[in-house]
Design an enzyme around this catalytic site. Sequence first.
Site, PDB file in Angstrom:
ATOM      1  N   GLY A   1     -15.304  31.948 -17.706  1.00  0.00           N
ATOM      2  CA  GLY A   1     -15.070  31.018 -18.804  1.00  0.00           C
ATOM      3  C   GLY A   1     -14.773  31.681 -20.137  1.00  0.00           C
ATOM      4  O   GLY A   1     -14.723  31.007 -21.170  1.00  0.00           O
TER       5      GLY A   1
ATOM      6  N   ASP B   1       0.039  21.984 -14.139  1.00  0.00           N
ATOM      7  CA  ASP B   1      -1.122  21.876 -15.023  1.00  0.00           C
ATOM      8  C   ASP B   1      -0.855  22.499 -16.385  1.00  0.00           C
ATOM      9  O   ASP B   1      -1.692  22.397 -17.291  1.00  0.00           O
ATOM     10  CB  ASP B   1      -2.361  22.513 -14.380  1.00  0.00           C
ATOM     11  CG  ASP B   1      -2.135  23.973 -14.004  1.00  0.00           C
ATOM     12  OD1 ASP B   1      -1.284  24.219 -13.139  1.00  0.00           O
ATOM     13  OD2 ASP B   1      -2.814  24.851 -14.561  1.00  0.00           O
TER      14      ASP B   1
ATOM     15  N   ARG C   1     -12.089  27.447 -19.056  1.00  0.00           N
ATOM     16  CA  ARG C   1     -12.636  28.232 -20.171  1.00  0.00           C
ATOM     17  C   ARG C   1     -12.248  27.645 -21.515  1.00  0.00           C
ATOM     18  O   ARG C   1     -12.346  28.300 -22.549  1.00  0.00           O
ATOM     19  CB  ARG C   1     -12.160  29.675 -20.077  1.00  0.00           C
ATOM     20  CG  ARG C   1     -10.660  29.806 -20.050  1.00  0.00           C
ATOM     21  CD  ARG C   1     -10.252  31.251 -19.915  1.00  0.00           C
ATOM     22  NE  ARG C   1      -8.813  31.344 -19.726  1.00  0.00           N
ATOM     23  CZ  ARG C   1      -8.066  32.306 -20.249  1.00  0.00           C
ATOM     24  NH1 ARG C   1      -8.617  33.225 -20.994  1.00  0.00           N
ATOM     25  NH2 ARG C   1      -6.778  32.351 -20.015  1.00  0.00           N
TER      26      ARG C   1
ATOM     27  N   LYS D   1     -10.919  27.946 -26.788  1.00  0.00           N
ATOM     28  CA  LYS D   1     -10.531  28.612 -25.547  1.00  0.00           C
ATOM     29  C   LYS D   1     -11.263  29.945 -25.442  1.00  0.00           C
ATOM     30  O   LYS D   1     -11.128  30.811 -26.308  1.00  0.00           O
ATOM     31  CB  LYS D   1      -9.024  28.840 -25.512  1.00  0.00           C
ATOM     32  CG  LYS D   1      -8.528  29.407 -24.181  1.00  0.00           C
ATOM     33  CD  LYS D   1      -7.013  29.443 -24.128  1.00  0.00           C
ATOM     34  CE  LYS D   1      -6.507  29.959 -22.793  1.00  0.00           C
ATOM     35  NZ  LYS D   1      -5.036  29.971 -22.726  1.00  0.00           N
TER      36      LYS D   1
ATOM     37  N   ASP E   1      -0.412  26.363 -23.250  1.00  0.00           N
ATOM     38  CA  ASP E   1      -0.987  27.408 -22.393  1.00  0.00           C
ATOM     39  C   ASP E   1      -0.140  28.684 -22.393  1.00  0.00           C
ATOM     40  O   ASP E   1       0.609  28.960 -21.462  1.00  0.00           O
ATOM     41  CB  ASP E   1      -1.181  26.906 -20.962  1.00  0.00           C
ATOM     42  CG  ASP E   1      -2.288  25.866 -20.879  1.00  0.00           C
ATOM     43  OD1 ASP E   1      -3.122  25.820 -21.796  1.00  0.00           O
ATOM     44  OD2 ASP E   1      -2.317  25.109 -19.901  1.00  0.00           O
TER      45      ASP E   1
END
Length: 644
Positions: free
Chosen positions: A240, A396, A207, A227, A406
């Site tokens: 997304g 990740d 997304r 984002k 993140d």
Amino acid sequence: MRFHFSPKTPLFSLSSSSITSLSLRPFLPSAPKSPFYPSIACHVSTGGNLRMDSTSPDPSSSSSVSVDSVADGLKNQSLREHDISINNNMNNENKKNNGKLSLEDLNWDHSFVRELPGDPRSDSIPRQVFHACYTKVLPSAEVENPKLVAWSDSVADLLDLDPKEFERPDFPLKFSGASPLAGAVPYAQCYGGHQFGTWAGQLGDGRAITLGEIMNSKLERWELQLKGAGKTPYSRFADGLAVLRSSIREYLCSEAMHFLGIPTTRALCLVTTGKFVTRDMFYDGNPKDEPGAVVCRVSQSFLRFGSFQIHASRGGEDLGIVRSLADYAIRHHFPHIENMSKSESLSFSTGDNDQSVVDLTSNKYAAWTVEIAERTASLVARWQGVGFTHGVLNTDNMSILGLTIDYGPFGFLDAFDPSYTPNVTDLPGRRYCFANQPDIGLWNIAQFASTLMTANLISDQEANYAMERYGTKFMDDYQAILSQKLGLQKYNKQLVNKLLSNLAVDKVDYTNFFRALSNIKADPSIPGDELLVPLKAVLLDIGKERKEAWTSWVQSYIQELVASGISDEERKASMNSVNPKYVLRNYLCQSAIDAAEMGDFEEVRRLLKVMERPYDEQPRMEKYARLPPAWAYRPGVCMLSCSS
């Protein structure tokens, strides 16, 4: 040549009786001995399994000094010199208003899509994407009267963007993805990762859509990423999109971390879409509609450990992509490593019984791996220093630049609890709890090193050395940070361990305690019954026995202060410069979110202003330093899920 840890093997156990004092789990005074204790050499066997033994590297080795000093010297070879050769045609004629640019005049560069293999398809149909680092895809989030509700002038300055551009009526359209931004080449990155210790295969930007790279007047490269801008091939079964709740949290925390002095991605702006997004926040079968939003994230790179892992996991021709991606990263983000061969040979013993030697100048990928390991170690040490818990340290979510990236179910410590995790998904095993973060950082470095070994970029000895450097760098930085927080000239292991034990027993507020500690006077003549007066506001509801324990600790602490010879005034100023008064507590975020969901964004903006000066007293803002109210412990405030 690949190694990995079995995801079925429990890596961390709070109930273990094996004890070490001050390991990579520094906040558990009686913590179990870490399987990744840095003084234990990590060995990668050619058979593909990680083994560990008790061979300890020589703590007096000159390797740490040599690596750091050489790296510092090489980094002084400016990125400017590197980028001038490939950007000497940058157009500066459009500069106006003291060198600031309009959106149309931003200096775009698209090195990632220009230099790396891409997906031949450009649709957003969820699928496995092979032999490619990215897929070109357009933002597709639906909007209805989008609004710019928060923005960062300091991030605009990084891009040479005129802050007046925020006033444009079409700005919300462009930064919600509804209207194209001139010069942008949008794409979603392909990557994989280990999630909660298990290889998850292809993940990717599900997304997040990168618009491209901006080159500023200092020839710094900054990626812009939306984002919540819509589906990509990596969205799997998701939509997304992003909700306002999580977007506010990411926007605020990325900026708050920057002003705390912790490496992080940044946030340019926050735009509401005017549409609702359905989310099951706690995965309990009770979804609800929430306001949608898009946050524009900014970073010098969004490359992660998983960006390399996905290609190594597929083997064959994709191993060449690992090398290409590494070359790209070194060329654009670690240019000093390209010049390392020009300096004197850097050879270090790995501490093995066979006295193996690693020469960092003979293999740029080894030098690069060591630097990534050290950047990661330094980052985690800083997290521990301010009491930050990331919550989802999957591979990740690990930046190769050593950035905090993140922001999901993060949290700052309130009452000191080494087992604290802000992620409700992490509750069963608390893999990503506060105390485990240093160990997890090393685990993730091991996975990254395994990836590079699989691609034949580094040897097992070089991988071992990188992991050893992680341990050494973490302990060096962590001990320095704790010493600074205590106002001491040198690290006192016994004093720190006893302090952390006391904090945990009495569940003392982590941030407020260290801020109050600067009020202690270096005066051994203070009567025993007055020693705790400066800490009265933070040592709440403790009985006689605990008062005695704290009094004993303060007496030992004062002895250390007297020995340091620093004046109370000088020490207080120094301690307050590293012990923040304000951190982005979850309840503060939630208060701002509650108001925003009712259409009032003033609290978001006010909270950002407070977090831009975390070390200052800020009169009339003291309420932002208060302990959490009772309502803050309800689900969704103190504990969050990854649903956003």
